[in-house]
Scaffold this motif. Structure first.
Motif, PDB file in Angstrom:
ATOM      1  N   ALA A  98       0.163   0.554  -1.318  1.00  0.00           N
ATOM      2  CA  ALA A  98      -1.152   0.068  -0.883  1.00  0.00           C
ATOM      3  C   ALA A  98      -2.235   0.452  -1.895  1.00  0.00           C
ATOM      4  CB  ALA A  98      -1.498   0.622   0.503  1.00  0.00           C
ATOM      5  N   PHE A  99      -2.168   1.649  -2.468  1.00  0.00           N
ATOM      6  CA  PHE A  99      -3.127   2.047  -3.498  1.00  0.00           C
ATOM      7  C   PHE A  99      -3.038   1.105  -4.688  1.00  0.00           C
ATOM      8  CE2 PHE A  99      -4.456   5.700  -1.316  1.00  0.00           C
ATOM      9  CZ  PHE A  99      -5.362   6.424  -2.063  1.00  0.00           C
ATOM     10  N   HIS A 100      -1.832   0.748  -5.066  1.00  0.00           N
ATOM     11  CA  HIS A 100      -1.646  -0.160  -6.195  1.00  0.00           C
ATOM     12  C   HIS A 100      -2.179  -1.545  -5.862  1.00  0.00           C
ATOM     13  CE1 HIS A 100       0.617  -2.838  -8.932  1.00  0.00           C
ATOM     14  NE2 HIS A 100       0.314  -1.875  -9.795  1.00  0.00           N
ATOM     15  N   ARG A 101      -1.814  -2.041  -4.699  1.00  0.00           N
ATOM     16  CA  ARG A 101      -2.239  -3.381  -4.264  1.00  0.00           C
ATOM     17  C   ARG A 101      -3.757  -3.485  -4.155  1.00  0.00           C
ATOM     18  NH1 ARG A 101       1.344  -3.280  -0.546  1.00  0.00           N
ATOM     19  NH2 ARG A 101      -0.047  -2.642   1.110  1.00  0.00           N
ATOM     20  N   ARG A 102      -4.406  -2.442  -3.638  1.00  0.00           N
ATOM     21  CA  ARG A 102      -5.851  -2.445  -3.402  1.00  0.00           C
ATOM     22  C   ARG A 102      -6.654  -1.931  -4.595  1.00  0.00           C
ATOM     23  NH1 ARG A 102      -8.098  -5.236   0.866  1.00  0.00           N
ATOM     24  NH2 ARG A 102      -6.691  -5.107   2.633  1.00  0.00           N
ATOM     25  N   ASP A 103      -5.970  -1.574  -5.679  1.00  0.00           N
ATOM     26  CA  ASP A 103      -6.643  -1.009  -6.848  1.00  0.00           C
ATOM     27  C   ASP A 103      -7.527   0.165  -6.414  1.00  0.00           C
ATOM     28  OD1 ASP A 103      -7.148  -0.836  -9.568  1.00  0.00           O
ATOM     29  OD2 ASP A 103      -8.905  -2.141  -9.462  1.00  0.00           O
ATOM     30  N   ILE A 162     -12.269  14.184  -3.235  1.00  0.00           N
ATOM     31  CA  ILE A 162     -13.358  13.562  -3.976  1.00  0.00           C
ATOM     32  C   ILE A 162     -12.807  12.642  -5.051  1.00  0.00           C
ATOM     33  CG2 ILE A 162     -15.274  14.045  -5.560  1.00  0.00           C
ATOM     34  CD1 ILE A 162     -15.678  16.670  -4.032  1.00  0.00           C
ATOM     35  N   CYS A 163     -13.446  11.475  -5.187  1.00  0.00           N
ATOM     36  CA  CYS A 163     -13.142  10.541  -6.270  1.00  0.00           C
ATOM     37  C   CYS A 163     -14.415  10.383  -7.088  1.00  0.00           C
ATOM     38  CB  CYS A 163     -12.692   9.187  -5.715  1.00  0.00           C
ATOM     39  SG  CYS A 163     -12.494   7.931  -6.992  1.00  0.00           S
ATOM     40  N   ARG A 164     -14.396  10.933  -8.264  1.00  0.00           N
ATOM     41  CA  ARG A 164     -15.599  10.870  -9.101  1.00  0.00           C
ATOM     42  C   ARG A 164     -15.891   9.455  -9.596  1.00  0.00           C
ATOM     43  NH1 ARG A 164     -13.390  15.812  -9.433  1.00  0.00           N
ATOM     44  NH2 ARG A 164     -14.810  17.579  -9.297  1.00  0.00           N
ATOM     45  N   CYS A 165     -14.886   8.593  -9.597  1.00  0.00           N
ATOM     46  CA  CYS A 165     -15.089   7.210 -10.042  1.00  0.00           C
ATOM     47  C   CYS A 165     -15.658   6.330  -8.931  1.00  0.00           C
ATOM     48  CB  CYS A 165     -13.775   6.607 -10.535  1.00  0.00           C
ATOM     49  SG  CYS A 165     -13.080   7.451 -11.963  1.00  0.00           S
ATOM     50  N   GLY A 166     -15.585   6.774  -7.693  1.00  0.00           N
ATOM     51  CA  GLY A 166     -16.165   6.023  -6.579  1.00  0.00           C
ATOM     52  C   GLY A 166     -15.277   4.924  -6.040  1.00  0.00           C
ATOM     53  N   ALA A 167     -13.968   5.130  -6.027  1.00  0.00           N
ATOM     54  CA  ALA A 167     -13.042   4.117  -5.521  1.00  0.00           C
ATOM     55  C   ALA A 167     -12.889   4.177  -4.002  1.00  0.00           C
ATOM     56  CB  ALA A 167     -11.674   4.281  -6.189  1.00  0.00           C
ATOM     57  N   TYR A 168     -13.804   4.849  -3.323  1.00  0.00           N
ATOM     58  CA  TYR A 168     -13.677   5.073  -1.873  1.00  0.00           C
ATOM     59  C   TYR A 168     -13.439   3.811  -1.057  1.00  0.00           C
ATOM     60  CZ  TYR A 168     -15.459   9.744  -2.951  1.00  0.00           C
ATOM     61  OH  TYR A 168     -15.634  11.000  -3.461  1.00  0.00           O
ATOM     62  N   PRO A 169     -14.161   2.713  -1.272  1.00  0.00           N
ATOM     63  CA  PRO A 169     -13.904   1.525  -0.435  1.00  0.00           C
ATOM     64  C   PRO A 169     -12.454   1.052  -0.531  1.00  0.00           C
ATOM     65  CG  PRO A 169     -15.965   1.257  -1.628  1.00  0.00           C
ATOM     66  CD  PRO A 169     -15.298   2.490  -2.178  1.00  0.00           C
ATOM     67  N   HIS A 170     -11.895   1.095  -1.723  1.00  0.00           N
ATOM     68  CA  HIS A 170     -10.507   0.653  -1.897  1.00  0.00           C
ATOM     69  C   HIS A 170      -9.516   1.665  -1.324  1.00  0.00           C
ATOM     70  CE1 HIS A 170     -11.795  -2.769  -4.210  1.00  0.00           C
ATOM     71  NE2 HIS A 170     -12.519  -1.973  -4.979  1.00  0.00           N
TER      72      HIS A 170
END
Length: 180
Positions: A98-103, A162-170
């Motif tokens: 799912a992480f791969h599919r949703r980037d 924490i995700c410093r890149c901000g990929a939270y929505p995905h």
């Protein structure tokens, strides 16, 4: 092998990803450092080294834990799962897919900790554990039934990573995909 102990080190056995490993480590060595430096399992990342970012998340006896805060010597005999133990290239864990599919990653540094935390969080929810945002009426019922995971629940339950890149929505979408 007879356990060795000195004034500053001990021999301990950890079962990591279903494989027993015996190591001799300084008493001040964290589980994170044993994984990375003694066992060469580098999927678990060293981010803040203070338990605040979640990059070092592992499953310790099935529960999420920040491995940078735990002394290895205190966990002799423990069972751990790292991102390497969740799946492989041929059969990835559904959350990895799912992480791969949703980037759901950008630089990828936090991704192993996010995925391990997500797997642990899904297990906690399946066992009916509430979170800070679980509605009071659900808490009053306390049936032990699986917790419903809407976006607010997922965000709250994943807030230790924490995700410093901000990929939270995905990341939230990837977790939603696995719960559907």
């Amino acid at each position: 092998m007879i356990p060795q102990r000195t004034a500053t080190s001990s021999t301990l056995t950890l079962t990591v990803n279903d494989t027993a490993h015996t190591v001799t480590a300084d008493h001040r060595t964290t589980l994170l450092d044993v994984l990375r430096e003694h066992l060469d399992l580098t999927g678990t990342k060293k981010g803040c080294d203070h338990g605040q970012c979640g990059a070092c998340t592992v499953l310790l006896e099935g529960r999420r834990a920040n491995s940078c805060l735990l002394l290895a010597v205190a966990h002799d005999g423990a069972h751990l799962t790292t991102v390497e133990g969740l799946g492989d290239a041929e059969r990835p864990h559904p959350l990895q897919e799912a992480f791969h599919r949703r980037d759901a990653f950008q630089c990828g540094y936090c991704t192993p900790g996010q995925i391990v935390s997500g797997v642990g969080m899904l297990c906690e929810a399946a066992e009916g554990h509430p979170s800070h945002v679980t509605p009071p009426q659900v808490l009053q019922r306390a049936t032990g039934a699986p917790a419903e995971l809407d976006r607010d629940e997922i965000r709250e339950r994943m807030s230790g990573n924490i995700c410093r890149c901000g990929a939270y929505p995905h990341i939230v979408e990837a977790v939603e995909d696995v719960t559907a």
